[in-house]
Design an enzyme around this catalytic site. Sequence first.
Site, PDB file in Angstrom:
ATOM      1  N   TYR A  85       8.288   5.849   1.641  1.00  0.00           N
ATOM      2  CA  TYR A  85       8.097   4.671   0.794  1.00  0.00           C
ATOM      3  C   TYR A  85       6.807   4.765  -0.023  1.00  0.00           C
ATOM      4  CZ  TYR A  85      11.443   2.429   4.033  1.00  0.00           C
ATOM      5  OH  TYR A  85      12.528   2.125   4.818  1.00  0.00           O
ATOM      6  N   HIS A  94      13.148   9.516  10.635  1.00  0.00           N
ATOM      7  CA  HIS A  94      13.787   8.753   9.566  1.00  0.00           C
ATOM      8  C   HIS A  94      15.246   9.150   9.343  1.00  0.00           C
ATOM      9  CE1 HIS A  94      12.765   6.469   5.605  1.00  0.00           C
ATOM     10  NE2 HIS A  94      14.016   6.242   5.969  1.00  0.00           N
TER      11      HIS A  94
END
Length: 253
Positions: free
Chosen positions: A36, A94
């Site tokens: 991000y 992730h």
Amino acid sequence: MDLPPVGLGTMGIEDGAVVRTAIDCGYRHLDTAQIYDNERTVGAGIAAADTDRTDLTVATKLWVDALGATAVRPATEASLDRLGLDAVDLLYVHRPRGDYDPETTLPAVEAVREAGLTSCVGVSNFEPDQLAVAREYLDRIATHQVEFHPLFWREPLLSDAQAHGYPLVAYSPLAGGRVFEEPTIVDIADRHDTSPAAVSIAWVTSYDNVVTIPKASSRPHLEANLAAADLKLTDAEIARIEAIEREEELFPE
């Protein structure tokens, strides 16, 4: 993990003031990730808030290029440096791709936990067979984060979470805004004199072992998302939403 029904998803948030506002509104679960590119922003918001750090659950995720056995610890330390924290409460793998190898990645992540850099280890975007393999190498799967909303959800992943007693953390509960145009959601929202967003969050959190992390930036939306977990849908309304044709996966592998 004992997580609140609604936390804050931070993908796309670039202002630490938003994170501070969320904490001031009552958010206690904050979710970010290396990919991000906003761990510093999230850390700045945490540092600026008046809430004690021990009252927060802070999560970040190791991206696919940081999953090699020798990369896990330095990548984790880099995330902590950006967040300005000594440890996170939850560290995710992730996605199970890139440098991911369960035989080497997961023991390395466990070593990071044992070293005190994270309290718990979670996984994200795993398939049921990958969850089974992960259980062979992890002390426990603390959480599993997946895309889960009225237009896309996976019953086998929900069943795994419920069978093994860990929270399923639902990201993108509003389907990227598509729920605002879904007739079933709109109709139920009208019946409750509320918004399609509230109905979607209430539906997601109606399931045992499911919590969610919608993103919001303004105080009114932050407050509304928190309150949505208190909306009670009828069994018939939940069944209507379950019957919506599921084909809108926003983040395919």
